[in-house]
Design an enzyme around this catalytic site. Structure first.
Site, PDB file in Angstrom:
ATOM      1  N   ASN A 256      -6.278   7.482  15.051  1.00 39.76           N
ATOM      2  CA  ASN A 256      -7.493   7.391  15.866  1.00 39.76           C
ATOM      3  C   ASN A 256      -8.065   8.765  16.195  1.00 39.76           C
ATOM      4  OD1 ASN A 256      -7.151   4.682  15.700  1.00 39.76           O
ATOM      5  ND2 ASN A 256      -7.137   4.306  17.908  1.00 39.76           N
ATOM      6  N   GLU A 257      -7.203   9.808  16.206  1.00 44.64           N
ATOM      7  CA  GLU A 257      -7.732  11.153  16.416  1.00 44.64           C
ATOM      8  C   GLU A 257      -8.677  11.526  15.260  1.00 44.64           C
ATOM      9  OE1 GLU A 257      -4.569  10.329  16.791  1.00 44.64           O
ATOM     10  OE2 GLU A 257      -4.349  10.604  18.953  1.00 44.64           O
TER      11      GLU A 257
ATOM     12  N   GLN B  68       0.855  -1.182   0.000  1.00 42.74           N
ATOM     13  CA  GLN B  68       0.000   0.000   0.000  1.00 42.74           C
ATOM     14  C   GLN B  68       0.894   1.236   0.000  1.00 42.74           C
ATOM     15  OE1 GLN B  68      -2.292   0.668   3.529  1.00 42.74           O
ATOM     16  NE2 GLN B  68      -3.898   1.774   2.460  1.00 42.74           N
TER      17      GLN B  68
ATOM     18  N   SER C 233       3.510  -0.241   3.640  1.00 52.11           N
ATOM     19  CA  SER C 233       3.505  -1.584   4.223  1.00 52.11           C
ATOM     20  C   SER C 233       3.863  -2.631   3.185  1.00 52.11           C
ATOM     21  CB  SER C 233       2.113  -1.890   4.802  1.00 52.11           C
ATOM     22  OG  SER C 233       1.722  -0.904   5.715  1.00 52.11           O
TER      23      SER C 233
ATOM     24  N   SER D 158       0.732   7.000   2.165  1.00 54.09           N
ATOM     25  CA  SER D 158       1.304   8.105   2.935  1.00 54.09           C
ATOM     26  C   SER D 158       2.503   8.711   2.224  1.00 54.09           C
ATOM     27  CB  SER D 158       1.729   7.620   4.322  1.00 54.09           C
ATOM     28  OG  SER D 158       0.612   7.223   5.076  1.00 54.09           O
TER      29      SER D 158
ATOM     30  N   GLU E 279     -10.374  -0.762   5.006  1.00 55.90           N
ATOM     31  CA  GLU E 279      -9.199  -0.796   5.872  1.00 55.90           C
ATOM     32  C   GLU E 279      -9.597  -0.603   7.339  1.00 55.90           C
ATOM     33  OE1 GLU E 279      -6.397   2.312   5.130  1.00 55.90           O
ATOM     34  OE2 GLU E 279      -4.716   1.066   5.780  1.00 55.90           O
TER      35      GLU E 279
END
Length: 395
Positions: free
Chosen positions: A362-363, A125, A160, A128, A244
């Site tokens: 998570n934010e 993937q 990844s 980013s 995802e």
């Protein structure tokens, strides 16, 4: 929520259990974050594929068994309960494949999916970028039109599996003049061994290259490797992120198996009441996640979608995974400091630490839950310095 299963469902589960009992390697494979381990896991994928267990929910013409979501969940439970190896093909079968089923062409599905299922082609993937992680729409890598395709240039990071994988998928800016950052993006697949690609592995805490940086210098990609229409990459990418963050990447079967292993570890070592209660919490959490997933599956089976609720999934499983591994390491005591404890707890903990970051921090997921599910006002209030909470960017 439908928890009743048919005799055919139970026969499917029993067949999977028998096959796994006969074929799961007696000793754990080497870490898939090493060249040796990557090759061993690729061979395991080929063995799964030969028996049509690699992608049970896919159509038979691509190597699957046409299993519905409930049988897929049953297979996942049996797979992880049997102690089977982690899936080196996970990025492909859990993220790219659903995207191709929804947005790819028949030619792309026929060309890409069989080799993905067999492990002949392993996918990384590549989303980013430096200064563009959770704020994915700010990405700067570009794709420029050329005869018969596109030329990719730029840098991807934290990719990844890229250290050893064959191909990658990501989105690229194809219209720098677009009015908004998430417009003018295109979703492409590319060869990691093509001229112009440089792969630089990134060592994890344990030194193993679980990720890599990708440097792209006018890498040619043919038109046939564009997914969807040029300029529609953001819409398609959001389809991928739903998978995802949702249940395809982290099925409850793996957590049920980990919770069972934790109970066995506790029985073997014993501990004070505080740790005992955390072991119980781990078991309760795994069962709760299983039931939560069955509720989603029932909605899917009735023609519904998850949507923003996938963010709830993501926050839960990523934080649960860390808590479960921390409890195991506490039970192991000094032995938990060893990178190779024989049961994978130390390596699992290192991987779990990344859970609250990848697939959207998570934010960000809490912002989505607050705004889209709870209807709270958009944006975050400023926080006092040193309040101990991680800051997150809004996408």
């Amino acid at each position: 929520m439908d928890l009743d299963r048919t005799a055919e469902d139970e026969a499917f589960r029993a067949e999977a259990r028998r096959w796994l009992a006969a074929h799961v390697p007696a000793a754990p494979l080497p870490s898939l974050e090493t060249a040796e381990g990557f090759a061993a896991h690729r061979a395991w994928e080929a063995e799964l594929h030969a028996a049509r267990w690699a992608v049970v929910s896919w159509p038979r013409r691509y190597g699957g068994r046409d299993a519905d979501i409930f049988r897929w969940l049953a297979f996942e439970e049996e797979y992880w309960a049997a102690g089977a190896p982690g899936r080196v093909t996970q990025n492909g079968i859990s993220l790219l494949a659903p995207t191709l089923f929804d947005h790819g062409t028949p030619e792309q599905r026929a060309r890409v999916l069989p080799d993905m299922a067999s492990g002949a082609v392993v996918w990384a993937q590549a989303w980013s970028e430096p200064e563009s992680g959770s704020d994915l729409a700010s990405l700067r890598s570009r794709a420029v039109r050329t005869a018969g395709g596109w030329l990719l240039s730029g840098q991807k990071t934290w990719s990844s599996r890229a250290a050893f994988a064959d191909r990658a998928f990501g989105i690229f800016r194809t219209d720098p003049a677009a009015a908004r950052p998430h417009q003018g993006l295109t979703y492409l697949m590319f060869d990691l061994r093509a001229p112009g690609v440089t792969v630089r592995p990134i060592g994890r805490l344990d030194g193993r290259p679980a990720f890599a940086e990708l440097f792209l210098d006018e890498v040619f990609v043919p038109d046939e490797d564009v997914i969807g229409d040029p300029g529609q990459g953001w819409r398609i990418a959001m389809s991928t992120t739903g998978n995802e963050r949702g249940l395809t990447l982290r099925s409850p079967g793996r957590f049920l198996a980990s919770a069972d292993r934790l109970v066995r570890l506790w029985r073997g070592r014993g501990a004070d009441r505080g740790v005992r209660d955390r072991v119980a919490d781990a078991v309760i959490g795994a069962r709760a996640y299983q039931l939560f997933t069955f509720a989603h599956a029932s909605r899917f089976a009735a023609g519904g979608e998850i949507g923003a609720e996938s963010s709830l999934n993501k926050v839960f499983w990523s934080e649960y995974d860390i808590a479960l591994h921390e409890t195991a390491l506490e039970l192991l005591g000094a032995d938990g400091e060893l990178a190779h404890d024989g049961d994978g707890w130390a390596e699992g903990y290192v991987f779990a630490l990344a859970g609250p970051i990848y697939a959207g921090t998570n934010e960000i997921q809490r912002d989505i839950v607050a705004e889209r599910l709870l209807g709270l006002p958009r944006g975050r209030a400023p926080r006092a310095p040193g309040d101990g909470r991680a800051e997150g960017r809004t996408a």
